[in-house]
Structure formats: structure tokens, C-alpha cells
Design a protein around this motif. Structure first.
Motif, PDB file in Angstrom:
ATOM      1  N   ILE A 189       0.834  -1.198   0.000  1.00 49.50           N
ATOM      2  CA  ILE A 189       0.000   0.000   0.000  1.00 49.50           C
ATOM      3  C   ILE A 189       0.872   1.253   0.000  1.00 49.50           C
ATOM      4  O   ILE A 189       0.602   2.229  -0.704  1.00 49.50           O
ATOM      5  N   ALA A 190       1.986   1.205   0.762  1.00 54.92           N
ATOM      6  CA  ALA A 190       2.811   2.408   0.884  1.00 54.92           C
ATOM      7  C   ALA A 190       3.595   2.679  -0.398  1.00 54.92           C
ATOM      8  O   ALA A 190       3.718   3.835  -0.821  1.00 54.92           O
ATOM      9  N   GLU A 191       4.119   1.614  -1.037  1.00 52.87           N
ATOM     10  CA  GLU A 191       5.035   1.839  -2.146  1.00 52.87           C
ATOM     11  C   GLU A 191       4.503   1.356  -3.488  1.00 52.87           C
ATOM     12  O   GLU A 191       5.225   1.405  -4.482  1.00 52.87           O
ATOM     13  N   GLY A 192       3.268   0.854  -3.501  1.00 43.20           N
ATOM     14  CA  GLY A 192       2.736   0.279  -4.732  1.00 43.20           C
ATOM     15  C   GLY A 192       2.709   1.274  -5.872  1.00 43.20           C
ATOM     16  O   GLY A 192       3.146   0.977  -6.988  1.00 43.20           O
ATOM     17  N   LEU A 193       2.210   2.468  -5.596  1.00 45.67           N
ATOM     18  CA  LEU A 193       2.089   3.462  -6.669  1.00 45.67           C
ATOM     19  C   LEU A 193       3.463   3.909  -7.145  1.00 45.67           C
ATOM     20  O   LEU A 193       3.709   4.059  -8.338  1.00 45.67           O
ATOM     21  N   LYS A 194       4.391   4.091  -6.180  1.00 46.10           N
ATOM     22  CA  LYS A 194       5.726   4.576  -6.551  1.00 46.10           C
ATOM     23  C   LYS A 194       6.485   3.543  -7.382  1.00 46.10           C
ATOM     24  O   LYS A 194       7.148   3.857  -8.354  1.00 46.10           O
ATOM     25  N   LYS A 195       6.352   2.244  -6.981  1.00 49.20           N
ATOM     26  CA  LYS A 195       7.176   1.226  -7.636  1.00 49.20           C
ATOM     27  C   LYS A 195       6.598   0.730  -8.941  1.00 49.20           C
ATOM     28  O   LYS A 195       7.335   0.389  -9.857  1.00 49.20           O
ATOM     29  N   THR A 196       5.274   0.618  -9.025  1.00 51.64           N
ATOM     30  CA  THR A 196       4.692   0.022 -10.219  1.00 51.64           C
ATOM     31  C   THR A 196       3.948   1.021 -11.092  1.00 51.64           C
ATOM     32  O   THR A 196       3.739   0.763 -12.271  1.00 51.64           O
ATOM     33  N   GLY A 197       3.498   2.117 -10.535  1.00 50.10           N
ATOM     34  CA  GLY A 197       2.762   3.094 -11.322  1.00 50.10           C
ATOM     35  C   GLY A 197       1.321   2.715 -11.580  1.00 50.10           C
ATOM     36  O   GLY A 197       0.660   3.311 -12.421  1.00 50.10           O
ATOM     37  N   ALA A 198       0.808   1.693 -10.877  1.00 49.33           N
ATOM     38  CA  ALA A 198      -0.578   1.283 -11.062  1.00 49.33           C
ATOM     39  C   ALA A 198      -1.424   1.840  -9.924  1.00 49.33           C
ATOM     40  O   ALA A 198      -1.088   1.675  -8.757  1.00 49.33           O
ATOM     41  N   ALA A 199      -2.525   2.490 -10.280  1.00 49.99           N
ATOM     42  CA  ALA A 199      -3.390   3.045  -9.241  1.00 49.99           C
ATOM     43  C   ALA A 199      -4.181   1.951  -8.541  1.00 49.99           C
ATOM     44  O   ALA A 199      -4.510   2.066  -7.371  1.00 49.99           O
ATOM     45  N   ASN A 200      -4.469   0.881  -9.272  1.00 51.79           N
ATOM     46  CA  ASN A 200      -5.208  -0.235  -8.680  1.00 51.79           C
ATOM     47  C   ASN A 200      -4.202  -1.170  -8.005  1.00 51.79           C
ATOM     48  O   ASN A 200      -3.387  -1.797  -8.660  1.00 51.79           O
ATOM     49  N   LEU A 201      -4.293  -1.240  -6.688  1.00 52.83           N
ATOM     50  CA  LEU A 201      -3.279  -2.009  -5.959  1.00 52.83           C
ATOM     51  C   LEU A 201      -3.385  -3.501  -6.222  1.00 52.83           C
ATOM     52  O   LEU A 201      -2.376  -4.201  -6.208  1.00 52.83           O
ATOM     53  N   VAL A 202      -4.614  -3.998  -6.456  1.00 47.45           N
ATOM     54  CA  VAL A 202      -4.762  -5.420  -6.753  1.00 47.45           C
ATOM     55  C   VAL A 202      -4.030  -5.762  -8.053  1.00 47.45           C
ATOM     56  O   VAL A 202      -3.294  -6.752  -8.144  1.00 47.45           O
ATOM     57  N   ALA A 203      -4.205  -4.900  -9.058  1.00 42.37           N
ATOM     58  CA  ALA A 203      -3.504  -5.138 -10.325  1.00 42.37           C
ATOM     59  C   ALA A 203      -2.005  -5.058 -10.129  1.00 42.37           C
ATOM     60  O   ALA A 203      -1.246  -5.846 -10.713  1.00 42.37           O
ATOM     61  N   SER A 204      -1.540  -4.121  -9.295  1.00 44.55           N
ATOM     62  CA  SER A 204      -0.099  -4.018  -9.090  1.00 44.55           C
ATOM     63  C   SER A 204       0.440  -5.253  -8.384  1.00 44.55           C
ATOM     64  O   SER A 204       1.558  -5.679  -8.646  1.00 44.55           O
TER      65      SER A 204
END
Lengths: 111, 182
Positions: free
Chosen positions: B122-137
Motif C-alpha cells: 500500500i505504501a510503495e505500490g504506486l511509486k514502484k509500479t505506477g498502477a493506481a489499482n493495488l490489486v492489479a499491481s
């Protein structure tokens, strides 16, 4: 308590698998067991007052439900569909060969 | 959380009906009701991706099962060791529920997950993968090998279905009868 209701659903599916003689009912029991398992995982990952795990650009989100069980169950649901299709195919071949779905009448395995 | 209790009770009743009713089409429809209940429960539990997937999969399972019920045969016999089997089954289920009752006490309280691994996502998902949907990331980036394995299982199952259902290479009925005569 809500976990226990989920387990009751699992037990109903187990009853169907163990006790029924019709192959269709056994497959239905397996499907119910599958649903109960998926539901239990998502229940464990739920967070009170949480939001769905989708981030929004200009918005600080504090509480998010656990995304990990959701990702794992997403794959499990699709695998469940494939496995159900495989079981149904085998059941149809068994019916072609023996002319019945009654498992007490299907005695011999032959190629 | 009252709606979850109502939904789960509905699903339990639907499951009992699906297993006990004698008409096969009604039984399959009752399973469909249970599956759609699961889909609504996913929506309440804030898992929209799962709700969509469950809806599609449920309809496909319904179609497959209805194809199966076209071969009508309704065995309902109570001969043999009926009483013994029933008693043994119920004892087993009672033991199972008893163990489950003690096992679910060790699970985290409903509504407060541990989030030891998912906290990082949750903390780094957007930064590392660039996906807004955390399940998809999670399924496509952090645990992509898991998804690869899933695809392998999926294609293996599809190959199995094709192999079982194909007409070529199957023995004719009269050949089988000849074998039995020998």
C-alpha cells in the motif's frame, strides 16, 4: 462469528461431497466449498471502514482493505472455473460410458 | 455488518436447497444464486475486481452445469448402508465444525487485518509500479510469477478438457462390447 457462518457454508458443501450419490450433486458441493474458501479469505482481509484498494490522484487515503488476499483470490476464482470445467468434462465422459451418474453403479475403471 | 449476516444466511439456505432438491435444473439455479450472493458479498467487502470476476465466472459455471444436466438421470436410492453412512458423515462434519470453531479464534479480529506484507504494497505500490489499482499491481508486478503459474494451470485444464471431450481416438460402442465378450 461471521467466520463461523462461512465455515457452516463449507460444511454444507462437505456434506454434499461426502453423502450424495449423484455426480452432479458432488460437483455442486465442490463449487460451494470453493465459494466458502474465497469468501473466508476476503473476510480476513477486510478492514473496518476501509476503502477499496484503488488510489485516487488528489486524495489522501488512510484506510485501505488488504489487497493481498484479493489478488490471490482473483487468480483462485479463475482457476476454479477451469477446474470445474475439467470435472464436468470427466463427468460427461463417465455418463457416456456407464449411462448413469450414480456413483454406486460406477464400479470398474477401464480405459 | 448486518447485511453480511443476511447475505451469508441467504447463501447457506441456497446451498442447502441446491444439494437437497431433486430437480437438477432447480439445483443448478440455486448454485447460481449462491454464486451471485458471493459476488454481492465481495462488493460489500470492498473488492470490486473480485465482484466483476465472480459475476462472469458464475455465469460461465451456470452454462457449463446446465450443459451437464441435459443428460437426465436422477438416481435417488436409499438402499445399502444408508443409516451408517449418514451418521458417519454427520459425525465427521461435527468434528470439522468443532475444530473450525477453535481455529478461527486464532484469526485476527474481523475488521482489523494484520497488514504486515500488504502495508509495504500500500505504501510503495504506486511509486514502484505506477498502477493506481493495488490489486492489479500485486498480481501483475509484485507477484507476477504467481500469475504465470495460474496461466499454466489454466492452459493445462483447457488442454485436459479438449483431450477428454474430443471425438477422434475414441472407441466405438460396439468395439467396447466386443472387448467385453472376450
Amino acid at each position: 462469528m461471521i467466520y463461523f457462518l462461512c465455515m457452516v457454508l463449507f460444511a454444507i458443501g462437505l456434506y454434499g461431497v461426502l453423502r450424495k450419490r449423484n455426480l452432479i450433486k458432488i460437483i455442486i458441493g465442490l463449487i460451494i466449498i470453493e465459494y466458502a474458501t474465497h469468501l473466508l479469505f476476503i473476510l480476513v482481509g477486510y478492514r473496518k471502514g476501509g476503502r477499496s484498494p484503488i488510489l485516487a490522484p488528489d486524495q489522501e487515503i488512510l484506510k485501505i482493505v488488504d489487497p493481498l488476499p484479493q489478488a490471490l483470490i482473483l487468480t483462485a476464482i479463475v482457476i476454479g472455473l477451469a477446474v470445474t470445467a475439467l470435472i464436468v468434462a470427466i463427468a460427461m465422459r463417465v455418463y457416456d460410458r456407464y449411462g448413469t451418474f450414480d456413483i454406486t453403479k460406477i464400479r470398474r475403471l477401464k480405459g | 455488518m448486518l447485511e453480511l449476516y443476511i447475505l451469508l444466511s441467504f447463501m447457506i439456505i441456497g446451498a442447502v436447497i441446491a444439494l437437497e432438491i431433486k430437480d437438477m435444473i432447480s439445483s443448478v439455479i440455486a448454485v447460481g444464486a449462491v454464486g451471485l450472493g458471493v459476488s454481492i458479498a465481495f462488493l460489500i467487502l470492498k473488492a470490486p475486481d473480485l465482484a466483476i470476476t465472480q459475476l462472469v465466472v458464475e455465469i460461465l459455471i451456470l452454462i457449463i452445469l446446465i450443459r451437464l444436466t441435459l443428460k437426465r438421470d436422477l438416481p435417488f436410492s436409499t438402499s445399502g448402508r444408508w443409516l451408517l453412512n449418514t451418521v458417519v458423515t454427520f459425525i465427521f462434519i461435527a468434528v470439522f465444525l468443532g475444530v473450525a470453531y477453535f481455529a478461527i479464534k486464532d484469526l485476527p479480529e474481523f475488521g482489523s487485518p494484520i497488514l504486515r506484507v500488504a502495508g509495504t504494497y500500500i505504501a510503495e505500490g504506486l511509486k514502484k509500479t505506477g498502477a493506481a489499482n493495488l490489486v492489479a499491481s500485486v498480481i501483475l508486478d509484485f507477484r507476477a510469477y504467481d500469475t504465470l503459474g495460474e496461466a499454466t494451470v489454466l492452459f493445462t485444464a483447457v488442454i485436459g478438457v479438449i483431450t477428454i471431450m474430443r471425438k477422434i481416438g475414441r472407441k466405438k460402442i460396439d468395439e467396447v462390447v466386443n472387448e467385453e465378450d472376450e
